[in-house]
Design an enzyme around this catalytic site. Sequence first.
Site, mmCIF file in Angstrom:
data_model
loop_
_atom_site.group_PDB
_atom_site.id
_atom_site.type_symbol
_atom_site.label_atom_id
_atom_site.label_comp_id
_atom_site.label_asym_id
_atom_site.label_seq_id
_atom_site.Cartn_x
_atom_site.Cartn_y
_atom_site.Cartn_z
ATOM 1 N N ALA A 1 -8.101 19.337 -1.074
ATOM 2 C CA ALA A 1 -7.140 20.488 -0.670
ATOM 3 C C ALA A 1 -7.795 21.541 -1.748
ATOM 4 O O ALA A 1 -7.385 22.869 -1.409
ATOM 5 C CB ALA A 1 -5.763 20.030 -1.134
ATOM 6 N N ASN B 1 -0.186 2.515 -5.260
ATOM 7 C CA ASN B 1 1.006 2.355 -4.142
ATOM 8 C C ASN B 1 0.008 1.976 -2.944
ATOM 9 O O ASN B 1 -0.645 2.814 -2.364
ATOM 10 C CB ASN B 1 1.692 3.716 -4.132
ATOM 11 C CG ASN B 1 2.421 3.967 -5.298
ATOM 12 O OD1 ASN B 1 2.986 3.160 -5.845
ATOM 13 N ND2 ASN B 1 2.609 5.260 -5.502
ATOM 14 N N HIS C 1 -7.190 3.125 -3.133
ATOM 15 C CA HIS C 1 -7.321 3.761 -4.442
ATOM 16 C C HIS C 1 -6.201 3.400 -5.175
ATOM 17 O O HIS C 1 -5.175 2.888 -4.932
ATOM 18 C CB HIS C 1 -7.296 5.408 -3.990
ATOM 19 C CG HIS C 1 -6.301 5.784 -3.576
ATOM 20 N ND1 HIS C 1 -5.646 5.699 -2.298
ATOM 21 C CD2 HIS C 1 -5.079 6.862 -3.922
ATOM 22 C CE1 HIS C 1 -4.472 6.246 -1.957
ATOM 23 N NE2 HIS C 1 -4.096 7.100 -2.983
ATOM 24 N N MET D 1 17.062 -1.008 -1.648
ATOM 25 C CA MET D 1 17.681 -1.037 -2.987
ATOM 26 C C MET D 1 18.503 0.096 -2.805
ATOM 27 O O MET D 1 18.211 1.267 -3.207
ATOM 28 C CB MET D 1 16.563 -0.713 -4.119
ATOM 29 C CG MET D 1 15.886 -1.876 -4.317
ATOM 30 S SD MET D 1 16.751 -3.224 -5.117
ATOM 31 C CE MET D 1 15.344 -4.418 -5.579
#
Length: 366
Positions: A73, A165, A178, A328
Amino acid sequence: MEPSPAGEEGGGGGSFRASEHQHARYNPLRDDWVLVSAHRVKRPWQGQLEKPPPEDVPRWDPNNPLCPGATRANGEVNPQYKGTFVFPNDFPALQPDAPEPGDSDHPLFRAAAARGVCKVMCFHPWSDLTLPLMSLAEIRAVIDAWAKLAAELGASYPWVQIFENKGAMMGCSNPHPHCQVWASSFLPNEARLEDRTQRQHLSQRGVPMLLEYAEQEAQRKERLVVENADWLVVVPYWATWPYQTLLLPRRHVCRLQDLREGERDSLASIMQRLLIKYDNLFEVSFPYSMGWHGAPTGPYLEQDCGHWQLHAHYYPPLLRSATVRKFMVGYEMLAQAQRDLTPEQAAERLRSLPEVHYKRRGKETS
């Protein structure tokens, strides 16, 4: 969680069975409780169904900013990297030169300085791979890069948080193997909490909490998922997420960069075994958030941090299938954590799964 006032406890009949009767379990690492309601796992599900992750991720995509040769970006072009690749996050949550907030005029409106750096680390040049599908040598290279970053950033910053993540369900916006590394000028909430509880445990029992816990779980076996000579993985007794796991070394190790060569090799092996089991559970690229916790760094390098034990948390959201996740919400947000499946049941399911990835079973037998 406090005991019920006199006269308010129900004197239920029959013998207690953790797999059938609700009860609360204490988490000594976080100094809180989780409600276990195993009988609820039988309830029918008519709620939200998640979209399974795509199986046709291209190996290289010029529009994926994490690929070799792609333009990010900020206009920078990635090198044609062949292994791991580390670069500054183009949209960092922490920057090293943020100004100091002004003095507060009231104790209910406090602010403090927050500085740091954020980096992204690609595990592999191919977008269609994840850690469980990488070779042991490639996973070992990731571990070495983690340890190097932890040491470099930890030379000046008190906390270095390595986290991955995995999957869109966990907020991952780029289908490419990654992780992220955030170094901060302060100890985050979870780090401060674990520092306090581990310090208290050592002072009371004379042994690091998670070292004692690993020894106990190795003996009890009921929550053990995988193990080798240097490491073990358990679904912790106090697990909140359905298939949450805790990765622990067998010897006392404070930080990732303190691992010996052999321990790094065996870490690569046990990570691969765990993550293959995760993928095999619902035959899907299993989403999770994971991260390493170790002794603080920066100014804490000169202090005694012997109460700390290195460990990694894995928090996967899936509950019943590739499309049904744990939420949750409600009681969990307003009262305390709650789970349906017992940790022992989750560990047994994971433990019984094969250690050959479902995508490669045909290749193994052909």
